[in-house]
Design a protein around this motif. Structure first.
Motif, PDB file in Angstrom:
ATOM      1  N   ASP A  52       0.776  -1.239   0.068  1.00 20.24           N
ATOM      2  CA  ASP A  52      -0.036  -0.061  -0.198  1.00 20.24           C
ATOM      3  C   ASP A  52       0.911   1.334  -0.064  1.00 20.24           C
ATOM      4  OD1 ASP A  52      -2.013   1.617   0.160  1.00 20.24           O
ATOM      5  OD2 ASP A  52      -2.254   1.699   2.460  1.00 20.24           O
ATOM      6  N   ARG A  55       0.726   3.412   3.405  1.00 23.69           N
ATOM      7  CA  ARG A  55       1.424   2.921   4.401  1.00 23.69           C
ATOM      8  C   ARG A  55       2.781   3.092   4.157  1.00 23.69           C
ATOM      9  NH1 ARG A  55       3.898  -2.055   5.398  1.00 23.69           N
ATOM     10  NH2 ARG A  55       3.032  -2.892   3.557  1.00 23.69           N
ATOM     11  N   ARG A  58       3.776   6.705   5.104  1.00 19.28           N
ATOM     12  CA  ARG A  58       3.911   6.777   6.507  1.00 19.28           C
ATOM     13  C   ARG A  58       5.103   6.183   7.146  1.00 19.28           C
ATOM     14  NH1 ARG A  58      -1.664   5.224   6.016  1.00 19.28           N
ATOM     15  NH2 ARG A  58      -1.099   3.244   6.989  1.00 19.28           N
ATOM     16  N   GLU A  59       5.614   5.059   6.831  1.00 20.34           N
ATOM     17  CA  GLU A  59       6.676   4.531   7.250  1.00 20.34           C
ATOM     18  C   GLU A  59       8.010   5.396   6.646  1.00 20.34           C
ATOM     19  OE1 GLU A  59       7.128   0.378   5.697  1.00 20.34           O
ATOM     20  OE2 GLU A  59       5.026  -0.063   6.697  1.00 20.34           O
ATOM     21  N   TYR A 177       6.234  -1.810  16.030  1.00 22.27           N
ATOM     22  CA  TYR A 177       6.042  -1.920  14.343  1.00 22.27           C
ATOM     23  C   TYR A 177       6.582  -3.068  14.080  1.00 22.27           C
ATOM     24  CZ  TYR A 177       5.679  -0.977   9.528  1.00 22.27           C
ATOM     25  OH  TYR A 177       5.244  -1.217   8.356  1.00 22.27           O
ATOM     26  N   LEU A 184       0.610  -7.079   9.170  1.00 24.05           N
ATOM     27  CA  LEU A 184       0.394  -6.109   8.304  1.00 24.05           C
ATOM     28  C   LEU A 184       0.442  -6.747   6.800  1.00 24.05           C
ATOM     29  CD1 LEU A 184       1.566  -2.680   9.973  1.00 24.05           C
ATOM     30  CD2 LEU A 184      -0.827  -3.642   9.898  1.00 24.05           C
TER      31      LEU A 184
END
Length: 197
Positions: A52, A55, A58-59, A177, A184
């Motif tokens: 994605d 995502r 964001r990482e 994480y 995830l």
């Protein structure tokens, strides 16, 4: 998802990073698509393998904020690291955020108290000799200097605690994480070799 859609969503997610950093990241993902297409895969297969894009953005933003904190160690870098980690969504914000806000509020209150103590010490040092301070002018000057030194000590101690807090939050987020990342990602099933009976 097509290559153009993936790159557009990735660019949208990288808003806020320095332009050169964002362009380098986008170029890296463009290369992934080129390599995948050269290997005979479709754009949709490459996009699915990359994951994605929101995502990923964001990482990447969280990692950039953490790296900035590791290099600069200033209040702006600390705020960037904290917000990047919170934006990662890897930690339970509903539980961590109220605790974090309470700790930050307490530290801020102590910082304000240290600043006030410093100014009070300066006032005692300057006005004490003329105001008939008990013990005489020298006692007033020494008392003022003592209060100012205490305020500087408290401020330095609070700075160290703040650095520890940000480092602890970054460590917790990375650990958390890493634990969540397998959940995830899509699960790949591996065939189990059966023993012959």
């Amino acid at each position: 998802m097509t290559r153009a859609e993936f790159i557009a969503r990735l660019k949208n997610g990288l808003v806020g990073l320095p332009t050169t950093t964002a362009n380098d990241i986008v170029a890296d993902y463009e290369t992934h698509f080129e390599d995948g297409l050269a290997a005979g895969r479709t754009e949709a297969e490459v996009a699915a393998a990359l994951g994605d894009p929101a995502r990923l953005a964001r990482e990447l933003k969280a990692e950039a904020g953490i790296q900035r904190w590791a290099q600069e160690k200033n209040p702006s870098a600390a705020a960037a690291a904290v917000f990047a980690v919170l934006g990662l969504g890897a930690i339970d914000i509903l539980i961590l955020l109220p605790i974090l806000m309470g700790v930050v509020g307490t530290l801020f209150g102590f910082f304000i108290a240290a600043i006030a103590l410093f100014f009070v010490g300066g006032g005692v040092m300057v006005a004490g000799p003329f105001a008939g301070f008990p013990g005489g002018p020298l006692a007033a000057i020494l008392m003022g200097l003592g209060l100012m030194a205490g305020a500087v000590f408290i401020g330095a101690l609070l700075t160290i605690v703040t650095v520890w807090l940000v480092n602890g939050l970054v460590w917790f987020a990375r650990l958390h994480y890493r634990l969540l990342k397998p959940a995830l990602q899509p699960e790949t099933s591996t065939p189990v070799m059966g023993a012959s009976a």
